[in-house]
Write a protein that holds these residues in place. Structure first.
Motif, PDB file in Angstrom:
ATOM      1  N   GLN A 106     -19.443   8.378  58.567  1.00 24.16           N
ATOM      2  CA  GLN A 106     -19.079   9.409  58.393  1.00 24.16           C
ATOM      3  C   GLN A 106     -19.017  10.241  59.010  1.00 24.16           C
ATOM      4  N   GLY A 107     -17.565  11.255  59.566  1.00 24.89           N
ATOM      5  CA  GLY A 107     -16.956  11.451  59.973  1.00 24.89           C
ATOM      6  C   GLY A 107     -15.432  11.616  60.533  1.00 24.89           C
ATOM      7  N   GLU A 108     -14.556  12.987  61.341  1.00 28.10           N
ATOM      8  CA  GLU A 108     -13.467  12.446  61.734  1.00 28.10           C
ATOM      9  C   GLU A 108     -13.157  12.627  63.282  1.00 28.10           C
ATOM     10  N   VAL A 109     -12.154  11.814  63.158  1.00 25.72           N
ATOM     11  CA  VAL A 109     -11.567  11.446  64.571  1.00 25.72           C
ATOM     12  C   VAL A 109     -10.830  12.943  65.273  1.00 25.72           C
ATOM     13  N   LYS A 110     -10.923  13.710  65.937  1.00 23.47           N
ATOM     14  CA  LYS A 110      -9.500  14.935  66.154  1.00 23.47           C
ATOM     15  C   LYS A 110      -9.642  14.659  68.015  1.00 23.47           C
ATOM     16  N   LYS A 111      -8.805  15.605  67.943  1.00 21.72           N
ATOM     17  CA  LYS A 111      -8.084  15.587  69.522  1.00 21.72           C
ATOM     18  C   LYS A 111      -9.516  16.703  70.694  1.00 21.72           C
ATOM     19  N   ILE A 112      -9.503  15.533  71.737  1.00 16.62           N
ATOM     20  CA  ILE A 112     -10.173  16.507  72.504  1.00 16.62           C
ATOM     21  C   ILE A 112     -10.190  17.120  73.316  1.00 16.62           C
ATOM     22  N   LYS A 113     -10.935  18.756  72.916  1.00 22.00           N
ATOM     23  CA  LYS A 113     -10.901  19.874  73.195  1.00 22.00           C
ATOM     24  C   LYS A 113     -10.917  20.238  75.036  1.00 22.00           C
ATOM     25  N   ILE A 114      -9.660  20.868  75.337  1.00 19.13           N
ATOM     26  CA  ILE A 114      -9.554  20.745  76.680  1.00 19.13           C
ATOM     27  C   ILE A 114      -9.242  22.504  77.071  1.00 19.13           C
ATOM     28  N   THR A 115     -10.313  23.394  77.285  1.00 18.96           N
ATOM     29  CA  THR A 115     -10.133  24.350  77.623  1.00 18.96           C
ATOM     30  C   THR A 115      -9.622  24.517  79.595  1.00 18.96           C
ATOM     31  N   ASN A 116     -10.269  23.440  80.297  1.00 18.80           N
ATOM     32  CA  ASN A 116     -10.300  23.983  81.820  1.00 18.80           C
ATOM     33  C   ASN A 116      -9.189  23.089  82.082  1.00 18.80           C
ATOM     34  N   LEU A 117      -8.209  23.904  82.865  1.00 22.40           N
ATOM     35  CA  LEU A 117      -7.153  23.257  83.080  1.00 22.40           C
ATOM     36  C   LEU A 117      -6.488  21.774  84.558  1.00 22.40           C
ATOM     37  N   GLU A 118      -8.501  21.641  84.857  1.00 23.45           N
ATOM     38  CA  GLU A 118      -8.351  20.864  85.794  1.00 23.45           C
ATOM     39  C   GLU A 118      -8.609  19.547  85.209  1.00 23.45           C
TER      40      GLU A 118
END
Lengths: 211, 252
Positions: free
Chosen positions: A111-123
């Motif tokens: 059970q679960g979902e595959v989602k885009k990795i969240k990145i806020t650090n532009l480096e």
């Protein structure tokens, strides 16, 4: 023992089969590594490897495009409880759903979902590409005898978000903690590529053979 | 933490390494499979083959080389040189390449990147850009070993490639290539500041410090080098030990 790699048209099967052969050799075990395309051959295998490269949607589409494959895989994994190892998108397909390219259904085994990795650090770049160290969550036969530094090769932009943390076998850090291996009964999968991860990768394949 | 990658590059012609490791103890100094294995056993994070074979007839030899290498090296393998079509990419991936680097064909037809990313996934599509300084803080895209201008701005083209689905940019400074005076850090920094995908710095490395600068000052996710490894000036592990001592994260 027959270990079958199910080829549904998703990229580089050869490195996977060569790496499994190398693992079998170093264990001195008599393993027949087969690349199969026909779903009927699934039941002949003792263990299955499900690879996967590219997008979740393309992989799901290719897999479901082969008549009978989902039934055969369900029978192998859910009824016969035989061992399966999903690699990269192969692992992601174990989830209920993947959001990539508008979304598509997975196999729903974990059970679960595959989602885009969240990145806020532009480096930090996406894809998460290269060698990263993994953190093991619990004792698991697939992670035996790894070297002290647990580097594995990754190339992905999406992550498996498991509903139940008990199914998370390993994680790594890329801004935040992300799941990189899932485990449930006879089902195991890694986001990283064991076939491209030198000794540590071959060790995991050896563990899979011995599992 | 994600580690910075060190990538040795081998020039291959007709299935033989023409610019490769200059070690005396090699059984066959021109054998790309043997050299790739030495690098991968020595800690290379990836291996890059650049096919400089001029003619099409020899593509089969390249595929055979890629296949044999992939059978023995369990690290990622990038192959570039003369990739013109979706079929070329498919053949290389089927032979065992993990990534395919596209150069001239991507400049002539940026849609090739889009098509390739859709079919095979962004993870295996590298766009190689040869850049030359043209004006203050401006670099142009060049082809044919830096002889012909493509009349394109490097940054604009790289952003287009990223938009079209490239998974990585291999950035070579034609001004610096072969000079051993260090990567073009201004160029590299301007790219890594603007792109969301990883940039591999290439061209000009001569010392260990150059490699560190490419990563720390240039912001590169990976560095590609040829001659410093081939002529035995430094081994991969020396590079990594140095970077580690300078607090640059590498896989040891």
């Amino acid at each position: 023992m027959i270990i079958s790699i199910f080829d549904y048209g998703s990229g580089n099967i050869k490195s996977v089969s060569k790496a499994v052969e190398s693992a079998a050799n170093s264990l001195q075990k008599n393993v027949s590594v087969q690349v199969i395309h026909d779903p009927k051959k699934i039941k002949e295998a003792d263990k299955i490897i499900l690879p996967g490269q590219g997008s979740f949607k393309q992989c799901a589409k290719h897999l479901r495009g082969i008549p009978g494959v989902v039934d055969e895989l369900n029978d192998f994994v859910l009824n016969k409880k035989k061992n399966i190892f999903g690699i990269c998108v192969g692992m992601q397909l174990f989830a209920d759903f993947g959001e990539e390219d508008g979304g598509s259904k997975g196999l729903g085994w974990i059970q679960g979902e595959v989602k885009k990795i969240k990145i806020t650090n532009l480096e930090l770049k996406l894809p998460h590409m290269g060698w990263n160290e993994i953190v093991l969550k619990e004792i698991n036969p697939l992670f035996q005898n790894l070297s002290e530094d647990k580097h594995f090769y990754f190339v992905h932009s999406y992550e498996f978000i498991a509903q139940d943390q008990i199914n998370v076998a390993a994680s790594t850090f890329y801004q935040d903690e992300i799941t990189v291996a899932v485990f449930k009964d006879n089902i195991f999968g890694t986001q990283f590529h064991p076939e491209k991860s030198q000794k540590n990768g071959i060790q995991i394949l050896e563990n899979f053979i011995s599992w | 933490m994600l580690k910075k990658r060190i990538i040795p590059c081998l020039d291959v012609k007709n299935g033989r390494v023409v610019k490769g490791i200059n070690f005396v103890n090699l059984v066959d100094a021109g054998n790309p499979v043997e050299q790739a294995k030495i690098y991968s056993d020595g800690g290379a994070d990836e291996i890059c083959f650049l096919d400089i074979t001029a003619s099409n007839e020899n593509r089969d030899i390249l595929l055979d080389t890629v296949q044999k290498t992939a059978e023995q090296c369990f690290v990622p393998l990038t192959v570039g040189g003369g990739v013109r079509s979706i079929q070329d990419i498919r053949n290389l991936l089927m032979a065992g390449a993990d990534k395919v680097s596209i150069n001239t064909a991507a400049i002539k037809n940026p849609d090739l990147i889009k098509e390739a990313a859709l079919q095979f996934g962004s993870q295996c599509i590298v766009v190689a850009i040869d850049a030359k300084h043209v004006a203050s803080n401006k670099w142009g895209v060049f082809t044919h070993g830096g002889r012909e201008s493509a009349e394109l701005d490097v940054l604009e083209f790289a952003l287009l490639a990223e938009n079209n689905g490239a998974g990585e940019i291999l950035l070579t400074s034609m001004d610096k290539d072969g000079t051993k005076s260090g990567y073009d850090l201004q160029l590299t920094k301007s790219m890594t500041n603007s792109l969301k995908i990883p940039v591999v710095a290439s061209g000009g490395v001569g010392t260990l410090e150059h490699i560190k600068d490419g990563i720390v000052k240039g912001g590169a996710s990976a560095v590609l080098a040829a001659s410093i490894f081939h002529f035995g000036e430094f081994s991969i592990s020396q590079v990594k030990e140095y970077l580690n001592s300078e607090n640059v994260p590498v896989r040891i």
